[in-house]
Scaffold this motif. Structure first.
Motif, mmCIF file in Angstrom:
data_model
loop_
_atom_site.group_PDB
_atom_site.id
_atom_site.type_symbol
_atom_site.label_atom_id
_atom_site.label_comp_id
_atom_site.label_asym_id
_atom_site.label_seq_id
_atom_site.Cartn_x
_atom_site.Cartn_y
_atom_site.Cartn_z
ATOM 1 N N ASP A 1 0.835 -1.195 0.000
ATOM 2 C CA ASP A 1 0.000 0.000 0.000
ATOM 3 C C ASP A 1 0.874 1.252 0.000
ATOM 4 O O ASP A 1 0.984 1.951 1.002
ATOM 5 C CB ASP A 1 -0.915 -0.017 1.231
ATOM 6 N N GLU A 2 1.517 1.523 -1.130
ATOM 7 C CA GLU A 2 2.429 2.673 -1.207
ATOM 8 C C GLU A 2 1.713 3.996 -0.962
ATOM 9 O O GLU A 2 2.341 4.973 -0.591
ATOM 10 C CB GLU A 2 3.170 2.702 -2.555
ATOM 11 N N GLY A 3 0.405 4.035 -1.126
ATOM 12 C CA GLY A 3 -0.349 5.266 -0.897
ATOM 13 C C GLY A 3 -0.282 5.742 0.545
ATOM 14 O O GLY A 3 -0.363 6.932 0.810
ATOM 15 N N ALA A 4 -0.134 4.815 1.478
ATOM 16 C CA ALA A 4 -0.048 5.164 2.902
ATOM 17 C C ALA A 4 1.370 4.952 3.421
ATOM 18 O O ALA A 4 1.579 4.735 4.607
ATOM 19 C CB ALA A 4 -1.040 4.327 3.697
ATOM 20 N N MET A 5 2.326 5.026 2.520
ATOM 21 C CA MET A 5 3.715 4.727 2.829
ATOM 22 C C MET A 5 4.259 5.552 3.985
ATOM 23 O O MET A 5 4.967 5.036 4.832
ATOM 24 C CB MET A 5 4.581 4.938 1.579
ATOM 25 N N ASN A 6 3.935 6.837 4.078
ATOM 26 C CA ASN A 6 4.494 7.700 5.125
ATOM 27 C C ASN A 6 4.158 7.198 6.530
ATOM 28 O O ASN A 6 5.012 7.185 7.413
ATOM 29 C CB ASN A 6 4.019 9.142 4.958
ATOM 30 N N ARG A 7 2.928 6.782 6.724
ATOM 31 C CA ARG A 7 2.510 6.275 8.039
ATOM 32 C C ARG A 7 3.286 5.005 8.390
ATOM 33 O O ARG A 7 3.778 4.845 9.502
ATOM 34 C CB ARG A 7 1.014 6.005 8.031
ATOM 35 N N TYR A 8 3.411 4.094 7.431
ATOM 36 C CA TYR A 8 4.121 2.835 7.673
ATOM 37 C C TYR A 8 5.620 3.081 7.827
ATOM 38 O O TYR A 8 6.290 2.396 8.600
ATOM 39 C CB TYR A 8 3.878 1.841 6.547
ATOM 40 N N TYR A 9 6.138 4.052 7.103
ATOM 41 C CA TYR A 9 7.563 4.366 7.182
ATOM 42 C C TYR A 9 7.942 4.834 8.583
ATOM 43 O O TYR A 9 8.973 4.432 9.125
ATOM 44 C CB TYR A 9 7.947 5.425 6.134
ATOM 45 N N GLU A 10 7.118 5.672 9.178
ATOM 46 C CA GLU A 10 7.388 6.154 10.536
ATOM 47 C C GLU A 10 7.453 4.991 11.521
ATOM 48 O O GLU A 10 8.323 4.948 12.400
ATOM 49 C CB GLU A 10 6.329 7.160 10.971
ATOM 50 N N GLU A 11 6.547 4.047 11.381
ATOM 51 C CA GLU A 11 6.550 2.865 12.250
ATOM 52 C C GLU A 11 7.808 2.029 12.008
ATOM 53 O O GLU A 11 8.431 1.543 12.953
ATOM 54 C CB GLU A 11 5.294 2.016 11.993
ATOM 55 N N PHE A 12 8.187 1.865 10.757
ATOM 56 C CA PHE A 12 9.410 1.129 10.426
ATOM 57 C C PHE A 12 10.627 1.775 11.083
ATOM 58 O O PHE A 12 11.440 1.093 11.707
ATOM 59 C CB PHE A 12 9.607 1.067 8.903
ATOM 60 N N VAL A 13 10.762 3.087 10.948
ATOM 61 C CA VAL A 13 11.921 3.800 11.505
ATOM 62 C C VAL A 13 11.963 3.622 13.025
ATOM 63 O O VAL A 13 13.022 3.334 13.600
ATOM 64 C CB VAL A 13 11.900 5.297 11.125
ATOM 65 N N LEU A 14 10.833 3.762 13.679
ATOM 66 C CA LEU A 14 10.767 3.600 15.126
ATOM 67 C C LEU A 14 11.224 2.198 15.529
ATOM 68 O O LEU A 14 12.086 2.036 16.402
ATOM 69 C CB LEU A 14 9.348 3.856 15.625
ATOM 70 N N ARG A 15 10.667 1.184 14.893
ATOM 71 C CA ARG A 15 10.977 -0.203 15.258
ATOM 72 C C ARG A 15 12.416 -0.577 14.910
ATOM 73 O O ARG A 15 13.077 -1.279 15.667
ATOM 74 C CB ARG A 15 9.999 -1.158 14.595
ATOM 75 N N MET A 16 12.907 -0.114 13.777
ATOM 76 C CA MET A 16 14.285 -0.425 13.391
ATOM 77 C C MET A 16 15.265 0.254 14.344
ATOM 78 O O MET A 16 16.260 -0.346 14.759
ATOM 79 C CB MET A 16 14.558 0.001 11.944
ATOM 80 N N THR A 17 14.980 1.487 14.726
ATOM 81 C CA THR A 17 15.838 2.211 15.661
ATOM 82 C C THR A 17 15.880 1.496 17.008
ATOM 83 O O THR A 17 16.953 1.329 17.602
ATOM 84 C CB THR A 17 15.346 3.660 15.828
ATOM 85 N N GLU A 18 14.728 1.065 17.498
ATOM 86 C CA GLU A 18 14.671 0.324 18.761
ATOM 87 C C GLU A 18 15.500 -0.953 18.676
ATOM 88 O O GLU A 18 16.295 -1.250 19.575
ATOM 89 C CB GLU A 18 13.228 -0.048 19.112
ATOM 90 N N PHE A 19 15.318 -1.702 17.606
ATOM 91 C CA PHE A 19 16.014 -2.980 17.450
ATOM 92 C C PHE A 19 17.523 -2.780 17.349
ATOM 93 O O PHE A 19 18.292 -3.480 18.003
ATOM 94 C CB PHE A 19 15.485 -3.718 16.210
ATOM 95 N N MET A 20 17.939 -1.818 16.556
ATOM 96 C CA MET A 20 19.375 -1.567 16.400
ATOM 97 C C MET A 20 19.991 -1.062 17.701
ATOM 98 O O MET A 20 21.184 -1.274 17.946
ATOM 99 C CB MET A 20 19.635 -0.607 15.246
ATOM 100 N N GLY A 21 19.191 -0.433 18.542
ATOM 101 C CA GLY A 21 19.686 0.053 19.819
ATOM 102 C C GLY A 21 19.976 -1.049 20.826
ATOM 103 O O GLY A 21 20.766 -0.862 21.749
ATOM 104 N N ILE A 22 19.346 -2.204 20.659
ATOM 105 C CA ILE A 22 19.562 -3.301 21.610
ATOM 106 C C ILE A 22 20.408 -4.436 21.030
ATOM 107 O O ILE A 22 20.778 -5.350 21.747
ATOM 108 C CB ILE A 22 18.223 -3.877 22.121
ATOM 109 N N THR A 23 20.707 -4.360 19.749
ATOM 110 C CA THR A 23 21.463 -5.425 19.091
ATOM 111 C C THR A 23 22.938 -5.073 19.072
ATOM 112 O O THR A 23 23.310 -3.980 18.683
ATOM 113 C CB THR A 23 20.951 -5.622 17.648
ATOM 114 N N LYS A 24 23.753 -6.035 19.459
ATOM 115 C CA LYS A 24 25.203 -5.816 19.486
ATOM 116 C C LYS A 24 25.936 -6.598 18.398
ATOM 117 O O LYS A 24 27.089 -6.322 18.117
ATOM 118 C CB LYS A 24 25.774 -6.236 20.851
ATOM 119 N N ASP A 25 25.279 -7.565 17.799
ATOM 120 C CA ASP A 25 25.899 -8.434 16.803
ATOM 121 C C ASP A 25 26.178 -7.645 15.518
ATOM 122 O O ASP A 25 25.247 -7.160 14.870
ATOM 123 C CB ASP A 25 24.975 -9.616 16.513
#
Length: 141
Positions: A66-90
């Motif tokens: 659903d590329e039409g609503a991409m901005n909303r999904y992108y914000e969620e992606f950035v939040l979740r990826m940032t959280e994950f990268m913050g706790i991952t050391k590998d």
């Protein structure tokens, strides 16, 4: 270049947001133009989004479908990826995260999804250690 997919009896897939189910026999389809298509095995239902990596995968999947609503999904992606990268050391896992992020930035969502699936096994193993109370340095019998 055309995309040929072989479908099992009853297998479902999504094309540009439309859920399509194969009939009772094995069949093949040839897709002649660019569409967003996901096979049933690559579709994550909202109720299955229960782990950090799946919280990354899900908004990428939605951006792809659903590329039409991409901005909303992108914000969620950035939040979740940032959280994950913050706790991952590998370092290898962090490199995969960077690869996924680069593909998302280039709108290569399908490639990002397939790369993200590589992290499912890593995460499942880590969560298995946690659920059994085994420390990171311990070995299983």
């Amino acid at each position: 270049m055309a995309l040929k997919i072989s479908l099992k009896p009853g297998e479902k897939f999504v094309v540009n947001g439309a859920v399509i189910a194969n009939g009772d026999r094995r069949s093949s389809l040839v897709i002649q133009n660019k569409v967003s298509i996901l096979r049933e095995k690559d579709i994550l239902q909202e109720g299955d989004v229960t782990t950090p990596v799946r919280h990354i995968y899900f908004p990428i999947m939605l951006m792809y479908l659903d590329e039409g609503a991409m901005n909303r999904y992108y914000e969620e992606f950035v939040l979740r990826m940032t959280e994950f990268m913050g706790i991952t050391k590998d370092p290898a896992v962090l490199a995969i995260c960077v690869e996924i992020s680069a593909d998302v930035m280039k709108h290569h969502y399908y490639r990002a999804l397939m790369t993200c699936k590589k992290l499912f096994a890593y995460e499942d193993e880590r969560l298995n250690y946690v659920s059994y109370g085994v420390s990171e340095g311990s070995k299983r019998d």
